[in-house]
Structures are given as structure tokens and as C-alpha cells.
Design a protein around this motif. Structure first.
Motif, PDB file in Angstrom:
ATOM      1  N   THR A  72       5.697  11.746  -8.651  1.00  0.00           N
ATOM      2  CA  THR A  72       6.407  10.485  -8.855  1.00  0.00           C
ATOM      3  C   THR A  72       5.434   9.331  -8.671  1.00  0.00           C
ATOM      4  OG1 THR A  72       8.469  11.425  -8.009  1.00  0.00           O
ATOM      5  CG2 THR A  72       8.302   9.030  -7.994  1.00  0.00           C
ATOM      6  N   THR A  73       5.663   8.261  -9.417  1.00  0.00           N
ATOM      7  CA  THR A  73       4.916   7.021  -9.194  1.00  0.00           C
ATOM      8  C   THR A  73       5.547   6.260  -8.042  1.00  0.00           C
ATOM      9  OG1 THR A  73       4.182   6.806 -11.490  1.00  0.00           O
ATOM     10  CG2 THR A  73       4.302   4.784 -10.199  1.00  0.00           C
ATOM     11  N   TRP A  74       4.714   5.865  -7.071  1.00  0.00           N
ATOM     12  CA  TRP A  74       5.193   5.049  -5.961  1.00  0.00           C
ATOM     13  C   TRP A  74       4.595   3.655  -6.077  1.00  0.00           C
ATOM     14  CZ3 TRP A  74       9.294   6.878  -4.058  1.00  0.00           C
ATOM     15  CH2 TRP A  74       9.486   8.250  -3.908  1.00  0.00           C
ATOM     16  N   VAL A  75       5.471   2.672  -6.196  1.00  0.00           N
ATOM     17  CA  VAL A  75       5.041   1.271  -6.304  1.00  0.00           C
ATOM     18  C   VAL A  75       4.565   0.809  -4.938  1.00  0.00           C
ATOM     19  CG1 VAL A  75       5.837  -1.088  -6.737  1.00  0.00           C
ATOM     20  CG2 VAL A  75       6.531   0.771  -8.265  1.00  0.00           C
ATOM     21  N   THR A  76       3.403   0.184  -4.901  1.00  0.00           N
ATOM     22  CA  THR A  76       2.822  -0.273  -3.641  1.00  0.00           C
ATOM     23  C   THR A  76       2.766  -1.795  -3.517  1.00  0.00           C
ATOM     24  OG1 THR A  76       0.610  -0.072  -4.624  1.00  0.00           O
ATOM     25  CG2 THR A  76       1.431   1.812  -3.359  1.00  0.00           C
ATOM     26  N   GLN A  77       2.979  -2.497  -4.625  1.00  0.00           N
ATOM     27  CA  GLN A  77       2.912  -3.960  -4.597  1.00  0.00           C
ATOM     28  C   GLN A  77       3.862  -4.508  -5.656  1.00  0.00           C
ATOM     29  OE1 GLN A  77      -0.396  -6.362  -6.423  1.00  0.00           O
ATOM     30  NE2 GLN A  77      -1.091  -6.525  -4.305  1.00  0.00           N
ATOM     31  N   VAL A  78       4.638  -5.527  -5.299  1.00  0.00           N
ATOM     32  CA  VAL A  78       5.550  -6.208  -6.227  1.00  0.00           C
ATOM     33  C   VAL A  78       5.204  -7.691  -6.224  1.00  0.00           C
ATOM     34  CG1 VAL A  78       7.948  -6.839  -6.700  1.00  0.00           C
ATOM     35  CG2 VAL A  78       7.408  -4.510  -5.944  1.00  0.00           C
ATOM     36  N   ASP A  79       4.820  -8.182  -7.395  1.00  0.00           N
ATOM     37  CA  ASP A  79       4.428  -9.599  -7.529  1.00  0.00           C
ATOM     38  C   ASP A  79       3.450 -10.015  -6.427  1.00  0.00           C
ATOM     39  OD1 ASP A  79       5.808 -10.058  -9.864  1.00  0.00           O
ATOM     40  OD2 ASP A  79       7.603 -10.845  -8.880  1.00  0.00           O
ATOM     41  N   GLY A  80       2.492  -9.144  -6.138  1.00  0.00           N
ATOM     42  CA  GLY A  80       1.438  -9.451  -5.177  1.00  0.00           C
ATOM     43  C   GLY A  80       1.781  -9.191  -3.726  1.00  0.00           C
ATOM     44  N   VAL A  81       3.006  -8.747  -3.430  1.00  0.00           N
ATOM     45  CA  VAL A  81       3.424  -8.469  -2.050  1.00  0.00           C
ATOM     46  C   VAL A  81       3.359  -6.973  -1.802  1.00  0.00           C
ATOM     47  CG1 VAL A  81       5.279  -8.649  -0.353  1.00  0.00           C
ATOM     48  CG2 VAL A  81       4.930 -10.485  -2.027  1.00  0.00           C
TER      49      VAL A  81
END
Length: 378
Positions: A72-81
Motif C-alpha cells: 500500500t502507498t502510505w502518504v507521509t506529507q499533505v500540503d507540506g505538513v
């Protein structure tokens, strides 16, 4: 308790069963590189239209490791956060992630990387894919470029913890890294609207570029291009239904909120439902490369950020569809004409499409280079 070692072997078995481990050396890399080192102790997972931070301390060690080793892809940053810095769910777009391992392995598999070859990776991300390349090729043969300074610093820390020391560069990956040229292969873990000329210049003759071609409609196609001794790169799309985030310099510019203008109105010759198809969506993007696609409640809208033009569809009385077009570019005409060519060819999947790239011109073609073709934006 399930250990990281056991989970790495289980992941290798899963990827092997999918045909994503074509050589024992890649299996060895998956079994050797601890993915948990590259995710720290927090990631984002989708929560409706938002992104919820999930922390290791919430789940416990065993549940966390099982999550880490899911394909699975795990998102580590959203809009720089970063996920560790988020106090609660966030709205926005992912800006960095740890890509699902099967796709991480698909890229070097498609690139056909061999022993001792020099690879330039565009988009270090968490560093997990970089570590796999290092284990396979040796640290001295891997150069990786990351645009985001915070992401690059974290990746360097992760790689040190994993015992690897590739050449890491913080900067614009679209410029490549001339100091390390010539490369045998360039692999991009971000998508591009066009192939940067610098990538061509930094490849040896016969070298390859493996990347996803995307655009402002967020359609995507995976391709491997081979460079000949005349400086021309050619290849065919693979047909894989995969996507990456756009490289930041190629990201969509801000646009105003969509307000439908009546414009000129006519019945459509093709249904906007064709844009739900993976390849149909890709064809539409080729035809209107500076437009974004917005799905409305009962149709689609195309919004051109270059000219301010728009086109939007709605169901017609008595069946079929009506399109409204406004502005200097007749966006739906462009898309409809391209979709008609694709339909005349029998609506093949992306494997029927190819690409030719020179320093001055880039085209995507259907069937063969002399068939229908679309120039990419420069």
C-alpha cells in the motif's frame, strides 16, 4: 509476535506471486531493507475527503509493522505538513508518500536495470526505493534527487539508519544531476508533463528513461523510453494503470472556482462517460493539455488555465448530452476529435500508444509514429 524480518519475507512472497521480483537480487533487496525505517512513526490514511494521521503509539508495534508491510502507498506529507506534525485530519493534496512496494519494484523491472549500472532516481521521497536500488546496484551507482528540503533531510536520515550512502541531491529533479552523468537509466518516482531535455543529455546512448507521463487532468501513462545514438528517445506505454504525484515544477497552477458560462451550446458526438475510461481520460488530456478536468454532479467540466476557456456537459432532454463551450479554445471540440480517432482505432488500451522525444519536440502517437499524434506542451 510477528517480526519485521518475517514480514519482509512475507512481502517478498507476495510480490513474487505478482511477478514483481524478476531476479533473485530484487527479492534479496526486499528481504533486507526494513520499510519501517523509512516511515518514522506516523503516516496519513484517507478519511473521506481528508487525511487522518495514524501513529505507531496508537496501533502498537505489531499492528504498525503489519500496516507498514502491506502493499500500500502510505502518504507521509499533505500540503507540506508531515504526518508527525499533524494534530488532526487535514484536507489537501498529498505532497510526499512511500509508494506501494509492488510499484516501487515495477519501475526498475521495467527499466531492465542490470548489474553495475548507474541509475539516477528522480524523487527520493522517504528513501525506501533508493535503498532497494542501493542494495541491488551498490551505493556508488545510485544518485537520487529530491525537491523538498525537509523530505530530503528525512530520507538521508532513513538511508543512514539502513546502512546506505548513495549520492543524494536536494534540488529540481527535472534538471537531473549533470555531475554524475552519464547514467544507464533514469527512473522517476514522480510524474511529468513532458520529458525534461536534461534527462536526455545525461543518459548514455542506449540508456533508458522510465517514468509516468501525466498532466493537469491527472491522467497517467507509464512508459520506458530508450535513447538512440542520434539523441532520440522512443518507447511504448505499458498499459499499467498506475500514477505518481506530478513533479512540483509541473504541478497545476491555481485556478478560480468553476462558475458555468452558457457559451455556445450543441449536442455532443461522444459521451463524457468515455473520460471514465483510463485510456479515454489519457486521450482527453493529450487533446487539451492545459485544461483541468472537474467532475460535476451530472457531467464533466474542462477548465483551461492558460486561456480561461471552459466546456461543460449536461444530460440533454430526450437523451444524449449537451456541451457548453466558452472562451477562445473550444475544449470539447479538441477532446471530442481526439476521442473519435481513438474510437476509430477500436478504443485500444494504452499499449497501442507510443512516444517520440527529441530536444525540440515531443509527441505521443497512436498505433505508430506516422499515425494520429499529439504534441506535448513545452
Amino acid at each position: 509476535m510477528t517480526t519485521s524480518t518475517a514480514l519482509r519475507h512475507g512481502l517478498a512472497d507476495e510480490l513474487d506471486g505478482q511477478g514483481q521480483l524478476p531476479a533473485p537480487a530484487w527479492r534479496s533487496a526486499v528481504e533486507a531493507v526494513p520499510r519501517e525505517l523509512f516511515l518514522d512513526d506516523a503516516v496519513f490514511r484517507p478519511d473521506g475527503t481528508r487525511w487522518e494521521p495514524v501513529r505507531r503509539e496508537q496501533l502498537g508495534d505489531e499492528a504498525w509493522l503489519r500496516m507498514v508491510y502491506a502493499d500500500t502507498t502510505w502518504v507521509t506529507q499533505v500540503d507540506g505538513v508531515g504526518a508527525a506534525d499533524a494534530s488532526g485530519p487535514l484536507a489537501g493534496r498529498p505532497t510526499s508518500s512511500s509508494t506501494l512496494p509492488s510499484l516501487v519494484l515495477r519501475m526498475p523491472h521495467l527499466a531492465a536495470i542490470g548489474d553495475g549500472e548507474k541509475v539516477l532516481e528522480i524523487g527520493t521521497g522517504t528513501g525506501y526505493s533508493t535503498a532497494l536500488l542501493c542494495h541491488r546496484l551498490g551505493d556508488q551507482n545510485v544518485t537520487s534527487v529530491e525537491h523538498d528540503q525537509d523530505v530530503a533531510a528525512a530520507a538521508a536520515r532513513h538511508l543512514r539508519a539502513a546502512g546506505h550512502a548513495p549520492h543524494l541531491v536536494t534540488g529540481d529533479g527535472l534538471r537531473g544531476h549533470q555531475a554524475g552523468a552519464d547514467y544507464d537509466a533514469i527512473i522517476a518516482t514522480c510524474a511529468v508533463r513532458t520529458i525534461p531535455p536534461s534527462w536526455l543529455w545525461q543518459l548514455r546512448d542506449g540508456g533508458s528513461i522510465t517514468t509516468t507521463l501525466s498532466g493537469w487532468m491527472l491522467a497517467s501513462g507509464l512508459i520506458r523510453l530508450a535513447l538512440d545514438d542520434e539523441g532520440i528517445a522512443r518507447g511504448r506505454f505499458t498499459g499499467d494503470t498506475v500514477s505518481y504525484m506530478l513533479a512540483r515544477p509541473h504541478e497545476r497552477p491555481p485556478r478560480p472556482t468553476f462558475y458555468p458560462h452558457p457559451g455556445t451550446t450543441r449536442h455532443t458526438r461522444t459521451s463524457p462517460d468515455l473520460l471514465e475510461d483510463w485510456t479515454g481520460h489519457f486521450v482527453a488530456q493529450l487533446a487539451a493539455p492545459t485544461a483541468e478536468l472537474v467532475r460535476t454532479g451530472n457531467g464533466v467540466a474542462l477548465l483551461d488555465v492558460a486561456t480561461g476557456s471552459q466546456a461543460w456537459t449536461e444530460p440533454a432532454d430526450g437523451g444524449g448530452w449537451t456541451v457548453h463551450q466558452d472562451g477562445p479554445a473550444n475544449l470539447w471540440d479538441q477532446v471530442e476529435n481526439a476521442l473519435a480517432l481513438w474510437q476509430q482505432a477500436g478504443t485500444p488500451d494504452q499499449r497501442a500508444f507510443g512516444m517520440t522525444v527529441t530536444e525540440w519536440d515531443q509527441t505521443v502517437w497512436l498505433g505508430d509514429p506516422d499515425g494520429p499524434h499529439w504534441r506535448l506542451p513545452t
